[in-house]
Write a protein that holds these residues in place. Structure first.
Motif, mmCIF file in Angstrom:
data_model
loop_
_atom_site.group_PDB
_atom_site.id
_atom_site.type_symbol
_atom_site.label_atom_id
_atom_site.label_comp_id
_atom_site.label_asym_id
_atom_site.label_seq_id
_atom_site.Cartn_x
_atom_site.Cartn_y
_atom_site.Cartn_z
ATOM 1 N N GLY A 352 0.718 -1.109 -0.060
ATOM 2 C CA GLY A 352 -0.022 -0.060 0.090
ATOM 3 C C GLY A 352 1.024 1.338 -0.161
ATOM 4 N N VAL A 353 2.087 1.173 0.661
ATOM 5 C CA VAL A 353 2.921 2.392 0.637
ATOM 6 C C VAL A 353 4.437 1.783 0.481
ATOM 7 N N THR A 368 9.357 -3.383 -7.379
ATOM 8 C CA THR A 368 8.315 -3.062 -6.101
ATOM 9 C C THR A 368 7.223 -2.370 -6.671
ATOM 10 N N ILE A 369 5.890 -2.559 -6.466
ATOM 11 C CA ILE A 369 4.758 -1.823 -6.825
ATOM 12 C C ILE A 369 3.987 -1.247 -5.911
ATOM 13 N N CYS A 370 3.598 0.192 -5.891
ATOM 14 C CA CYS A 370 2.780 0.695 -4.942
ATOM 15 C C CYS A 370 1.243 0.720 -5.337
ATOM 16 N N ILE A 371 0.392 0.147 -4.755
ATOM 17 C CA ILE A 371 -0.838 -0.203 -5.427
ATOM 18 C C ILE A 371 -1.831 0.955 -5.307
ATOM 19 N N ASN A 372 -1.127 2.043 -4.724
ATOM 20 C CA ASN A 372 -1.980 3.323 -4.467
ATOM 21 C C ASN A 372 -1.579 4.254 -5.605
ATOM 22 N N ASP A 373 -0.417 4.159 -6.217
ATOM 23 C CA ASP A 373 0.060 5.057 -7.103
ATOM 24 C C ASP A 373 -0.909 5.358 -8.343
ATOM 25 N N GLY A 374 -1.129 6.732 -8.476
ATOM 26 C CA GLY A 374 -2.041 7.083 -9.589
ATOM 27 C C GLY A 374 -3.723 6.668 -9.387
ATOM 28 N N CYS A 375 -3.983 6.450 -8.277
ATOM 29 C CA CYS A 375 -5.317 5.999 -7.807
ATOM 30 C C CYS A 375 -6.004 7.345 -7.413
ATOM 31 N N SER A 376 -7.179 7.250 -7.512
ATOM 32 C CA SER A 376 -8.021 8.454 -7.099
ATOM 33 C C SER A 376 -8.003 8.995 -5.277
ATOM 34 N N LEU A 378 -10.120 10.598 -4.200
ATOM 35 C CA LEU A 378 -11.314 10.749 -3.306
ATOM 36 C C LEU A 378 -11.597 9.387 -2.554
ATOM 37 N N GLU A 379 -10.905 8.315 -2.745
ATOM 38 C CA GLU A 379 -11.307 6.981 -2.121
ATOM 39 C C GLU A 379 -10.242 6.752 -1.024
ATOM 40 N N ASN A 380 -10.756 5.908 -0.068
ATOM 41 C CA ASN A 380 -9.925 5.811 1.122
ATOM 42 C C ASN A 380 -9.287 4.386 1.008
ATOM 43 N N PRO A 381 -7.865 4.728 0.845
ATOM 44 C CA PRO A 381 -7.103 3.387 0.708
ATOM 45 C C PRO A 381 -7.055 2.265 1.807
ATOM 46 N N LEU A 382 -7.507 2.830 2.852
ATOM 47 C CA LEU A 382 -7.571 1.974 4.177
ATOM 48 C C LEU A 382 -8.956 1.112 4.231
ATOM 49 N N ASP A 383 -9.862 1.569 3.315
ATOM 50 C CA ASP A 383 -11.067 0.765 3.240
ATOM 51 C C ASP A 383 -10.845 -0.773 2.487
ATOM 52 N N SER A 384 -11.081 -1.803 3.128
ATOM 53 C CA SER A 384 -10.800 -3.064 2.869
ATOM 54 C C SER A 384 -11.251 -3.236 1.364
ATOM 55 N N ALA A 387 -8.932 -1.425 -1.006
ATOM 56 C CA ALA A 387 -7.467 -1.915 -1.261
ATOM 57 C C ALA A 387 -7.570 -3.227 -1.749
ATOM 58 N N ALA A 388 -8.434 -4.167 -1.867
ATOM 59 C CA ALA A 388 -8.718 -5.491 -2.415
ATOM 60 C C ALA A 388 -8.599 -5.114 -4.019
ATOM 61 N N ARG A 389 -9.437 -4.099 -4.442
ATOM 62 C CA ARG A 389 -9.730 -3.754 -5.679
ATOM 63 C C ARG A 389 -8.317 -3.253 -6.593
ATOM 64 N N ARG A 390 -7.844 -2.436 -5.543
ATOM 65 C CA ARG A 390 -6.430 -1.821 -6.009
ATOM 66 C C ARG A 390 -5.208 -2.854 -6.173
ATOM 67 N N LEU A 391 -5.303 -3.989 -5.175
ATOM 68 C CA LEU A 391 -4.412 -4.839 -5.138
ATOM 69 C C LEU A 391 -4.511 -5.850 -6.271
#
Length: 403
Positions: A352-353, A368-376, A378-384, A387-391
């Motif tokens: 995630g980071v 190494t891949i940060c799953i949150n790079d380039g994501c909106s 407006l979404e909470n990356p700590l929402d399960s 996080a699952a969708r981004r992963l």
């Protein structure tokens, strides 16, 4: 023979369990390549999810038990039991974890591991003779006296009175004598292993109080008070003939829980990541694997301190056969990496980071891949669900790009 990928992440702490993370990664890989062979092997390193990872490896069942929170409030908790070999697996965080204490109430002077001791006792009462405790994620700096008290140990103050239960961090400085007879009777014939996720010493600038107490809500004054209490307790244990906790690597884990349990109860401190990697048989899964995908919530230079992704990478680098780089390989590696990884399974890190990226790659991660790079934003990356969708998307994108 099709591509074989081993998926072995740790939990994304407080967001996704290791099993949930593995499932999301596998789904993304299959989105990209439907016939890919995914082998899911969730891992842990002594922190959150260690008990579940060990339980899944041997078919242990979940047990719900009454316990106490770090602040002494009644709660239901869980552990895992395998009656077949009389083994139990317990996460200290299940009853003594930091998330169980509201942020405004976090203060390791007032928290206790008593609830974890209750779970250990419950496991023994169910017939367990081998108990593994994952000691990461605690809300405590009580040197384990709470758990020891729940297991039958008695602590006396300077007046000769018993320290009230559940004993907490502030009580450590009051102790002047230890009666471990009841504890030894309960633990007779019982082997206790403490799966630690850090190698911190009991005291000192890298110890249980000065490094970890501030993370658990202690201010500067409370931190130094706890440090002095631990120094006092170490000297007392040595005087009373117990094992010198300072000689034990990892004794500062979980606010000194590991040291107190090892010294007074005779528990053995082991590397949590090594224990899990061996128990889930990751080496077997890696045979003939094309590559390994691992991950965690946050990866940085601390990952290299034998955290689960690092331990998984190390296992991969001594297992399997690396596919020849003939233009069809799913990896783009430097010559330096090729030389270092010759004959090994390459490892992709998805987190995630990600910080200290150069150090992570230099240590051996192929990418190494940060799953949150380039994501909106407006979404909470700590929402399960997020996080699952981004992963899943990160895994899909990676495989489509490399194949």
């Amino acid at each position: 023979m099709g591509m074989k990928i081993v998926v072995a992440p740790d939990s994304f702490k407080g967001v996704l369990s290791a099993a949930e993370a593995a499932s999301a990664i596998s789904a993304g890989l299959k989105d990209a390549l439907p016939d890919v062979g995914c082998i899911e092997v969730p891992v842990a390193d002594g922190g959150e999810g260690t008990a579940a990872a060990l339980a899944s490896a041997c078919g242990a069942v979940r047990v719900v038990a009454d316990s106490l929170s770090p602040l002494g409030m009644p709660m239901e908790s869980e552990f895992f039991s395998n009656p077949a070999d009389r083994t139990a697996f317990i996460d200290l965080a299940a009853a003594s974890g930091l998330p169980l204490v509201a942020p405004e109430k976090r203060n390791p002077l007032h928290t206790s591991t008593f609830g974890t001791g209750i779970l250990i006792r419950a496991a023994i009462n169910r017939g367990a003779r081998r108990i593994v405790v994952g000691v990461g994620g605690s809300a405590t700096v009580d040197a384990g006296i709470g758990a020891l008290q729940a297991l039958g140990a008695k602590f006396l103050d300077e007046t000769g009175s018993f320290v009230d239960s559940p004993a907490c961090g502030a009580d450590v400085e009051r102790i002047r004598d230890v009666d471990a007879s009841g504890l030894k009777e309960l633990l007779s014939g019982v082997e206790v292993k403490l799966a630690a996720d850090v190698t911190a010493p009991f005291t000192g600038h890298m110890g249980a109080a000065r490094v970890f107490a501030p993370q658990k809500g202690a201010d500067a004054e409370a931190t130094e008070r706890l440090e002095k209490a631990l120094v006092h307790f170490r000297e007392l244990l040595l005087k009373l003939g117990f094992i010198d906790v300072f000689s034990l690597p990892g004794s500062g884990a979980a606010g000194g829980f590991a040291g107190g349990m090892a010294s007074v109860a005779g528990a053995e401190i082991v590397s949590g990541s090594d224990l899990v990697i061996e128990s889930v048989r990751l080496a077997e899964a890696l045979q003939t694997a094309d590559f390994l995908i691992t991950g965690e919530g946050k990866s940085d230079r601390q990952t290299l301190m034998n955290k689960a992704p690092f331990a998984a990478m190390r296992e991969a680098h001594r297992s399997g056969d690396l596919k020849p780089q003939d233009g069809t390989s799913p990896f783009y590696r430097s010559k330096k990496q090729d030389k270092a990884m010759q004959g090994n399974v390459p490892v992709i890190l998805m987190s995630g980071v990600i910080e200290d990226r150069e150090e992570l790659v230099a240590a051996g991660f192929a990418e190494t891949i940060c799953i949150n790079d380039g994501c909106s934003s407006l979404e909470n990356p700590l929402d399960s669900a997020v996080a699952a969708r981004r992963l899943r998307l990160a895994a899909r994108t990676f495989l489509m790009t490399k194949c």
